[in-house]
Scaffold this motif. Structure first.
Motif, PDB file in Angstrom:
ATOM      1  N   GLN A  28       0.830  -1.199   0.000  1.00 34.71           N
ATOM      2  CA  GLN A  28       0.000   0.000   0.000  1.00 34.71           C
ATOM      3  C   GLN A  28       0.870   1.256   0.000  1.00 34.71           C
ATOM      4  OE1 GLN A  28      -2.339   0.958   3.559  1.00 34.71           O
ATOM      5  NE2 GLN A  28      -4.121   1.154   2.192  1.00 34.71           N
ATOM      6  N   LEU A  29       1.928   1.255   0.798  1.00 29.13           N
ATOM      7  CA  LEU A  29       2.835   2.400   0.837  1.00 29.13           C
ATOM      8  C   LEU A  29       3.474   2.628  -0.530  1.00 29.13           C
ATOM      9  CD1 LEU A  29       4.389   4.641   2.266  1.00 29.13           C
ATOM     10  CD2 LEU A  29       6.059   2.889   2.979  1.00 29.13           C
ATOM     11  N   ASN A  31       2.283   1.786  -3.433  1.00 27.39           N
ATOM     12  CA  ASN A  31       1.264   2.299  -4.352  1.00 27.39           C
ATOM     13  C   ASN A  31       0.928   3.761  -4.059  1.00 27.39           C
ATOM     14  OD1 ASN A  31       0.926   0.091  -6.082  1.00 27.39           O
ATOM     15  ND2 ASN A  31      -0.416  -0.929  -4.632  1.00 27.39           N
ATOM     16  N   ARG A  32       0.975   4.170  -2.791  1.00 29.73           N
ATOM     17  CA  ARG A  32       0.741   5.579  -2.458  1.00 29.73           C
ATOM     18  C   ARG A  32       1.871   6.450  -3.008  1.00 29.73           C
ATOM     19  NH1 ARG A  32      -3.007   6.597   2.219  1.00 29.73           N
ATOM     20  NH2 ARG A  32      -3.889   4.569   2.666  1.00 29.73           N
ATOM     21  N   GLN A  33       3.094   5.940  -2.931  1.00 31.23           N
ATOM     22  CA  GLN A  33       4.227   6.684  -3.473  1.00 31.23           C
ATOM     23  C   GLN A  33       4.106   6.798  -4.997  1.00 31.23           C
ATOM     24  OE1 GLN A  33       7.288   4.196  -1.781  1.00 31.23           O
ATOM     25  NE2 GLN A  33       7.717   5.676  -0.159  1.00 31.23           N
ATOM     26  N   LEU A  35       1.351   6.721  -6.681  1.00 30.06           N
ATOM     27  CA  LEU A  35       0.247   7.648  -6.933  1.00 30.06           C
ATOM     28  C   LEU A  35       0.723   9.093  -6.828  1.00 30.06           C
ATOM     29  CD1 LEU A  35      -2.756   8.155  -7.483  1.00 30.06           C
ATOM     30  CD2 LEU A  35      -3.116   8.067  -4.999  1.00 30.06           C
ATOM     31  N   GLY A  36       1.538   9.373  -5.828  1.00 26.85           N
ATOM     32  CA  GLY A  36       2.057  10.731  -5.685  1.00 26.85           C
ATOM     33  C   GLY A  36       2.834  11.165  -6.920  1.00 26.85           C
ATOM     34  N   LEU A  72      -5.118   4.041  -8.298  1.00 30.28           N
ATOM     35  CA  LEU A  72      -6.233   4.171  -7.353  1.00 30.28           C
ATOM     36  C   LEU A  72      -6.980   2.843  -7.204  1.00 30.28           C
ATOM     37  CD1 LEU A  72      -7.585   7.705  -8.284  1.00 30.28           C
ATOM     38  CD2 LEU A  72      -6.537   7.020  -6.105  1.00 30.28           C
ATOM     39  N   LEU A  75      -4.926   0.704  -4.991  1.00 28.38           N
ATOM     40  CA  LEU A  75      -5.073   1.132  -3.600  1.00 28.38           C
ATOM     41  C   LEU A  75      -6.389   0.639  -2.999  1.00 28.38           C
ATOM     42  CD1 LEU A  75      -3.571   4.723  -3.680  1.00 28.38           C
ATOM     43  CD2 LEU A  75      -2.766   2.796  -2.299  1.00 28.38           C
TER      44      LEU A  75
END
Length: 99
Positions: A28-29, A31-33, A35-36, A72, A75
């Motif tokens: 998840q981390l 994928n968040r990175q 996404l950023g 997304l 996520l």
């Protein structure tokens, strides 16, 4: 199976679940990175795009938005997987507490 053996087996399962949750948190981390970075690309493209602008910028923007949608979706999958794993861990903890 003795009570001690059963408890060891349950604790082994719990350890596996905790490791799975840690793996899912890391995914998840990541994928968040990602996404950023993709969101920054979208903003860059939107800034570079002006009326009558090059079609290449518009294509790049469309690709960045598609990547954003894909990340997304990943996520959302991460959140579902984590929720399921936490539910399994809670159930296992309840079973362990009965021992």
């Amino acid at each position: 199976m003795t009570d001690t053996q059963r408890l060891r087996a349950l604790l082994g399962k719990r350890l596996e679940l905790v490791q799975e949750i840690a793996r899912l948190n890391a995914r998840q981390l990541k994928n968040r990175q990602i996404l950023g970075g993709v969101e920054l690309e979208v903003m860059q493209c939107e800034r570079d795009l002006s009326p009558g602008e090059d079609a290449a910028v518009a294509d790049r923007l469309a690709q960045a938005r598609a990547q954003c949608d894909a990340v997304l979706a990943r996520l959302d999958e991460d959140a579902r997987d984590l929720m399921e794993s936490h539910g399994q861990l809670d159930a296992l903890d309840r079973e362990i507490s009965k021992q």
